[in-house]
Scaffold this motif. Structure first.
Motif, PDB file in Angstrom:
ATOM      1  N   LEU A   1       0.847  -1.196   0.000  1.00 11.46           N
ATOM      2  CA  LEU A   1       0.000   0.000   0.000  1.00 11.46           C
ATOM      3  C   LEU A   1       0.879   1.241   0.000  1.00 11.46           C
ATOM      4  O   LEU A   1       1.549   1.543   0.987  1.00 11.46           O
ATOM      5  CB  LEU A   1      -0.920  -0.019   1.221  1.00 11.46           C
ATOM      6  N   LYS A   2       0.837   1.971  -1.104  1.00  5.03           N
ATOM      7  CA  LYS A   2       1.760   3.088  -1.306  1.00  5.03           C
ATOM      8  C   LYS A   2       1.498   4.278  -0.381  1.00  5.03           C
ATOM      9  O   LYS A   2       2.404   5.065  -0.098  1.00  5.03           O
ATOM     10  CB  LYS A   2       1.696   3.541  -2.771  1.00  5.03           C
ATOM     11  N   ASP A   3       0.268   4.425   0.086  1.00  2.00           N
ATOM     12  CA  ASP A   3      -0.098   5.603   0.875  1.00  2.00           C
ATOM     13  C   ASP A   3       0.134   5.437   2.372  1.00  2.00           C
ATOM     14  O   ASP A   3      -0.091   6.382   3.132  1.00  2.00           O
ATOM     15  CB  ASP A   3      -1.573   5.947   0.649  1.00  2.00           C
ATOM     16  N   TYR A   4       0.571   4.252   2.807  1.00  2.00           N
ATOM     17  CA  TYR A   4       0.679   3.997   4.249  1.00  2.00           C
ATOM     18  C   TYR A   4       2.047   3.421   4.587  1.00  2.00           C
ATOM     19  O   TYR A   4       2.554   2.550   3.879  1.00  2.00           O
ATOM     20  CB  TYR A   4      -0.433   3.040   4.694  1.00  2.00           C
ATOM     21  N   ARG A   5       2.593   3.938   5.676  1.00  2.00           N
ATOM     22  CA  ARG A   5       3.907   3.497   6.131  1.00  2.00           C
ATOM     23  C   ARG A   5       3.820   2.960   7.547  1.00  2.00           C
ATOM     24  O   ARG A   5       2.847   3.176   8.263  1.00  2.00           O
ATOM     25  CB  ARG A   5       4.920   4.634   6.039  1.00  2.00           C
ATOM     26  N   GLU A   6       4.868   2.265   7.953  1.00  5.38           N
ATOM     27  CA  GLU A   6       4.865   1.625   9.261  1.00  5.38           C
ATOM     28  C   GLU A   6       4.807   2.631  10.400  1.00  5.38           C
ATOM     29  O   GLU A   6       4.171   2.398  11.421  1.00  5.38           O
ATOM     30  CB  GLU A   6       6.117   0.740   9.421  1.00  5.38           C
ATOM     31  N   THR A   7       5.478   3.755  10.263  1.00  2.00           N
ATOM     32  CA  THR A   7       5.521   4.766  11.315  1.00  2.00           C
ATOM     33  C   THR A   7       5.250   6.144  10.706  1.00  2.00           C
ATOM     34  O   THR A   7       5.067   6.276   9.492  1.00  2.00           O
ATOM     35  CB  THR A   7       6.892   4.777  12.018  1.00  2.00           C
ATOM     36  N   VAL A   8       5.274   7.175  11.552  1.00  2.00           N
ATOM     37  CA  VAL A   8       5.070   8.535  11.057  1.00  2.00           C
ATOM     38  C   VAL A   8       6.277   9.042  10.287  1.00  2.00           C
ATOM     39  O   VAL A   8       6.188  10.066   9.596  1.00  2.00           O
ATOM     40  CB  VAL A   8       4.758   9.498  12.228  1.00  2.00           C
ATOM     41  N   ASP A   9       7.387   8.352  10.380  1.00  2.00           N
ATOM     42  CA  ASP A   9       8.575   8.725   9.614  1.00  2.00           C
ATOM     43  C   ASP A   9       8.282   8.525   8.122  1.00  2.00           C
ATOM     44  O   ASP A   9       7.966   7.411   7.695  1.00  2.00           O
ATOM     45  CB  ASP A   9       9.758   7.858  10.045  1.00  2.00           C
ATOM     46  N   PRO A  10       8.369   9.569   7.317  1.00  2.00           N
ATOM     47  CA  PRO A  10       8.049   9.423   5.884  1.00  2.00           C
ATOM     48  C   PRO A  10       8.985   8.490   5.141  1.00  2.00           C
ATOM     49  O   PRO A  10       8.684   8.095   4.008  1.00  2.00           O
ATOM     50  CB  PRO A  10       8.155  10.864   5.351  1.00  2.00           C
ATOM     51  N   ASP A  11      10.120   8.155   5.747  1.00  2.00           N
ATOM     52  CA  ASP A  11      11.068   7.244   5.106  1.00  2.00           C
ATOM     53  C   ASP A  11      10.914   5.804   5.588  1.00  2.00           C
ATOM     54  O   ASP A  11      11.693   4.932   5.171  1.00  2.00           O
ATOM     55  CB  ASP A  11      12.502   7.716   5.361  1.00  2.00           C
ATOM     56  N   SER A  12       9.953   5.547   6.467  1.00  2.00           N
ATOM     57  CA  SER A  12       9.757   4.176   6.948  1.00  2.00           C
ATOM     58  C   SER A  12       9.145   3.323   5.846  1.00  2.00           C
ATOM     59  O   SER A  12       8.574   3.849   4.882  1.00  2.00           O
ATOM     60  CB  SER A  12       8.870   4.173   8.191  1.00  2.00           C
ATOM     61  N   PRO A  13       9.239   1.987   5.935  1.00  2.00           N
ATOM     62  CA  PRO A  13       8.750   1.104   4.863  1.00  2.00           C
ATOM     63  C   PRO A  13       7.241   1.240   4.670  1.00  2.00           C
ATOM     64  O   PRO A  13       6.491   1.485   5.615  1.00  2.00           O
ATOM     65  CB  PRO A  13       9.108  -0.297   5.366  1.00  2.00           C
ATOM     66  N   ILE A  14       6.802   1.067   3.417  1.00  2.00           N
ATOM     67  CA  ILE A  14       5.363   1.064   3.147  1.00  2.00           C
ATOM     68  C   ILE A  14       4.771  -0.249   3.650  1.00  2.00           C
ATOM     69  O   ILE A  14       5.476  -1.242   3.853  1.00  2.00           O
ATOM     70  CB  ILE A  14       5.063   1.270   1.651  1.00  2.00           C
ATOM     71  N   ILE A  15       3.464  -0.243   3.845  1.00  2.00           N
ATOM     72  CA  ILE A  15       2.766  -1.411   4.381  1.00  2.00           C
ATOM     73  C   ILE A  15       2.707  -2.518   3.330  1.00  2.00           C
ATOM     74  O   ILE A  15       2.281  -2.298   2.196  1.00  2.00           O
ATOM     75  CB  ILE A  15       1.345  -1.043   4.822  1.00  2.00           C
ATOM     76  N   VAL A  16       3.124  -3.720   3.717  1.00  2.00           N
ATOM     77  CA  VAL A  16       2.991  -4.911   2.874  1.00  2.00           C
ATOM     78  C   VAL A  16       1.726  -5.642   3.313  1.00  2.00           C
ATOM     79  O   VAL A  16       1.598  -6.038   4.480  1.00  2.00           O
ATOM     80  CB  VAL A  16       4.211  -5.833   3.006  1.00  2.00           C
ATOM     81  N   LEU A  17       0.790  -5.827   2.399  1.00  2.00           N
ATOM     82  CA  LEU A  17      -0.452  -6.512   2.727  1.00  2.00           C
ATOM     83  C   LEU A  17      -0.418  -7.979   2.323  1.00  2.00           C
ATOM     84  O   LEU A  17      -0.606  -8.860   3.158  1.00  2.00           O
ATOM     85  CB  LEU A  17      -1.634  -5.805   2.062  1.00  2.00           C
ATOM     86  N   LEU A  18      -0.193  -8.264   1.037  1.00  2.00           N
ATOM     87  CA  LEU A  18      -0.218  -9.639   0.545  1.00  2.00           C
ATOM     88  C   LEU A  18       1.191 -10.123   0.229  1.00  2.00           C
ATOM     89  O   LEU A  18       2.013  -9.367  -0.286  1.00  2.00           O
ATOM     90  CB  LEU A  18      -1.094  -9.736  -0.711  1.00  2.00           C
ATOM     91  N   SER A  19       1.432 -11.399   0.542  1.00  2.00           N
ATOM     92  CA  SER A  19       2.742 -12.010   0.291  1.00  2.00           C
ATOM     93  C   SER A  19       2.544 -13.441  -0.179  1.00  2.00           C
ATOM     94  O   SER A  19       1.584 -14.113   0.227  1.00  2.00           O
ATOM     95  CB  SER A  19       3.603 -12.003   1.561  1.00  2.00           C
TER      96      SER A  19
ATOM     97  N   GLY B   1      -6.844  -4.010   0.657  1.00  2.00           N
ATOM     98  CA  GLY B   1      -6.266  -2.692   0.892  1.00  2.00           C
ATOM     99  C   GLY B   1      -6.621  -2.127   2.242  1.00  2.00           C
ATOM    100  O   GLY B   1      -6.977  -2.850   3.177  1.00  2.00           O
ATOM    101  N   ALA B   2      -6.521  -0.809   2.336  1.00  2.00           N
ATOM    102  CA  ALA B   2      -6.790  -0.089   3.572  1.00  2.00           C
ATOM    103  C   ALA B   2      -8.288   0.132   3.740  1.00  2.00           C
ATOM    104  O   ALA B   2      -9.001   0.412   2.774  1.00  2.00           O
ATOM    105  CB  ALA B   2      -6.059   1.254   3.569  1.00  2.00           C
ATOM    106  N   LYS B   3      -8.750   0.045   4.988  1.00  2.00           N
ATOM    107  CA  LYS B   3     -10.184   0.189   5.259  1.00  2.00           C
ATOM    108  C   LYS B   3     -10.542   1.670   5.425  1.00  2.00           C
ATOM    109  O   LYS B   3     -10.932   2.121   6.515  1.00  2.00           O
ATOM    110  CB  LYS B   3     -10.562  -0.631   6.490  1.00  2.00           C
ATOM    111  N   VAL B   4     -10.419   2.397   4.330  1.00  2.00           N
ATOM    112  CA  VAL B   4     -10.771   3.820   4.304  1.00  2.00           C
ATOM    113  C   VAL B   4     -12.293   3.916   4.252  1.00  2.00           C
ATOM    114  O   VAL B   4     -12.936   3.301   3.396  1.00  2.00           O
ATOM    115  CB  VAL B   4     -10.142   4.512   3.092  1.00  2.00           C
ATOM    116  N   VAL B   5     -12.874   4.693   5.139  1.00  2.00           N
ATOM    117  CA  VAL B   5     -14.324   4.698   5.293  1.00  2.00           C
ATOM    118  C   VAL B   5     -15.031   5.080   3.997  1.00  2.00           C
ATOM    119  O   VAL B   5     -15.950   4.385   3.543  1.00  2.00           O
ATOM    120  CB  VAL B   5     -14.740   5.650   6.437  1.00  2.00           C
TER     121      VAL B   5
END
Length: 619
Positions: free
Chosen positions: A123-141, A342-346
């Protein structure tokens, strides 16, 4: 305020304290440890993953172990292939089969041509932490990688049918240079060599919805009967936060059974649950992310939740099996389904429910039993956010709106409290007159209340009103992804996380992190906003005269301090709300008391408190 009224308030507040204390001592430490562990695991996986180009080299090794196509009476389900002989990194697992890249504004990944699975998605819009350089969220593997999680569509043979079907080791053919984007669907093909040709067309929108159309051409000499199916499979028991207000695990809605929420441990014990449905949806959800398969709205299916042992781990699966389809020679048939991953955006989830008529798809987000309060609360906050551009400011504005909505009720409550204070001398005289005769005392007090038109329990109403608002906001901050990593001002970078500052290191001036201290570190994280909240709560308590009963007085005196420490590890947005709400309550109650000719005790009580402390120090 009568002792009975105070007892009711104490009972309400202590009930809240019990819930908050449970969260503080049990839930929050578990969540912190879990968050750190998940962040470390994801960081390691991302560090091993190359740039997301979606392509991998084919090696010929099958990595499809674990998934089981759903079977029904009289059908033949393919046998799961053997699991890889050794543990692999995600990068190595992705390289085991040819792939077609996926690229949209919100996701990146690839479709596995071996098995035709959707098993690589980040998911390109979400990262592990508030740090903008942290890894993006991996959903499926894919299988073979750490924590496999994927979706699969296909066919199983009907009763008496022996047709050769695409399986987990089938390598589908894709056009040269193919790429799945919102404007370029992907079409896969496979010929079984017996007269049947299978086609799979996958498309994706700009968010998180895949549309999968499976078609079969029967060029053979005999009819074949097939059942369409779709599944979501997850290998290994994932780490969950373990909160009673949040469901993580298997989830779905069926036409006959409504909402189904099954925890991992429960399905591991039951092994399997089946449901009949027309339409509906089912999948596996985390706190903020989910993967669900969705049949056609009018399609009759057999839905199933299951858990099975594969090697050392359990594999959890949700799947549906459609009605049999008979394909005569020379005929073509197709069946389609959808995959949300994906992300559960309302607004996205609600939009899909409306666009595709998906039965109660909004329940993918855990709004809880108080849905009728929680979702409207979020809707208002989210609307204001899009106007002001800050969720923290939106929470402050919503607090004012709630105050305005309940102003007439609160006005009557505070007015009744003011009248109660005005008749306290008479009440005290009755206590001295009747002594231990509680029956006559109550009768005399009720006569005064009736004469002065006082509701003795009206003073509790503002607190009673605040409780559902408090918990609905707590739920909104906890479950909605919109609040995740939403900043306020200054040091608050995430309204869904606790205030990161602490008085015990002078708010960062001392180079020491109390959170590193085992166990007691949670007690030492007392930030600026919890302190502000505690001060406003203390001021609100001091607005009223001290209760005559020593036990009640001690409870009211210690309550602000206790709540300050308890709420210190709650979401900062919730603490900001409470501090702001207390401030508005103090202002509102003071104005109403003055209008009713009752002296505002706040400054006198504050002054007497400090004078008593000064005298004790001098003595």
């Amino acid at each position: 305020m009568t002792s009975e009224n105070r007892n009711m308030i104490i009972a309400i507040v202590l009930s809240m304290a019990v819930l908050i204390a449970w969260q503080f001592f049990s839930g929050i430490p578990q969540m912190e440890a879990q968050r750190q562990q998940q962040a470390q695991q994801t960081a390691q996986q991302q560090a091993q993953q190359p740039a997301a180009d979606g392509q991998g080299a084919a090696t010929g090794q099958d990595t499809a172990g674990g998934a089981q196509a759903p079977g029904a009476a009289g059908t033949t389900a393919p046998t799961p292939a053997a699991a890889p002989p050794k543990a692999m990194t995600r990068t190595e697992a992705l390289a085991l089969a040819p792939r077609v890249p996926i690229e949209t504004p919100t996701v990146v990944g690839s479709v596995n041509l071996k098995g035709g699975r959707i098993d690589d998605l980040s998911l390109k819009d979400y990262r592990e932490t508030v740090d903008p350089d942290s890894p993006i969220i991996v959903l499926l593997s894919p299988t073979g990688a750490p924590d496999p999680f994927y979706a699969e569509f296909g066919w199983v043979a009907g009763s008496g049918s022996t047709v050769k079907l695409p399986a987990s080791d089938t390598v589908w053919t894709a056009p040269d240079g193919a790429k799945l984007t919102p404007t370029t669907p992907l079409t896969l093909s496979w010929d079984n060599g017996e007269g049947q040709v299978f086609h799979r067309t996958i498309s994706i929108d700009e968010h998180y919805m895949f549309h999968v159309v499976d078609a079969v051409e029967n060029n053979g000499t005999a009819a074949v009967t097939l059942h369409p199916y779709a599944l979501v499979s997850r290998h290994g028991t994932p780490h969950t936060l373990g909160y009673y207000i949040l469901h993580e695990g298997l989830i779905g809605v069926t036409s006959e059974g409504g909402l189904h929420e099954v925890k991992y441990k429960d399905i591991a014990e039951k092994k399997s649950e089946t449901f009949s449905s027309v339409g509906g949806w089912l999948g596996i959800t985390d706190k903020y992310w989910a993967a669900t398969v969705i049949p056609g709205t009018d399609e009759k299916v057999q839905a199933r939740f299951s858990a099975a042992q594969t090697g050392a781990d359990l594999t959890y699966q949700t799947d549906f099996l459609g009605e049999p389809v008979t394909i005569d020679p020379g005929q073509n048939v197709q069946r389609d389904g959808r995959l949300f991953a994906g992300a559960k955006v309302v607004r996205v989830v609600d939009g899909y429910q409306k666009q595709y008529n998906i039965d109660r798809f909004e329940l993918l987000i855990d709004w809880g039993w108080f849905y009728f309060i929680t979702k409207p609360m979020f809707t208002v906050i989210d609307w204001i956010y899009h106007v002001v551009g800050n969720f923290g400011v939106a929470i402050l504005i919503v607090t004012v709106l709630v105050k305005l909505i309940f102003f007439p009720l609160a006005n009557k409550s505070y007015a009744s409290m003011a009248k109660m204070k005005a008749v306290q001398p008479e009440i005290q005289g009755l206590r001295e007159r009747y002594g231990d005769d509680k029956v006559k005392l109550q009768q005399a007090m009720m006569e005064i209340y009736k004469k002065e038109k006082i509701n003795p329990v009206a003073g509790c109403l503002p607190i009673v009103i605040q409780i559902p608002v408090f918990f609905s906001l707590y739920k909104v901050l906890f479950v909605t992804i919109e609040m995740r990593h939403a900043p306020f001002f200054g040091w608050i970078k995430d309204l869904s996380a606790p205030d990161p500052t602490t008085v015990f290191n002078l708010f960062g001036l001392i180079p020491w992190d109390p959170s590193t201290v085992p166990v007691i570190g949670h007690f030492l994280m007392l930030g600026v906003w919890p302190i502000i909240m505690g001060c406003t709560m203390w001021a609100q308590m001091k607005l009223n005269p001290a209760p005559p009963d020593p036990t009640q007085k001690a409870i009211f005196d210690w309550m602000p301090l206790i709540f300050t420490f308890m709420l210190a590890r709650f979401a900062s947005g919730l603490v900001i709300y409470w501090a702001w709400n207390n401030t508005l309550s103090v202002i509102q109650q003071s104005i109403i008391m003055r209008r009713n000719g009752v002296k505002v005790e706040l400054w006198d009580n504050l002054k007497s408190t400090f004078v008593r402390k000064k005298k004790r120090t001098a003595g």
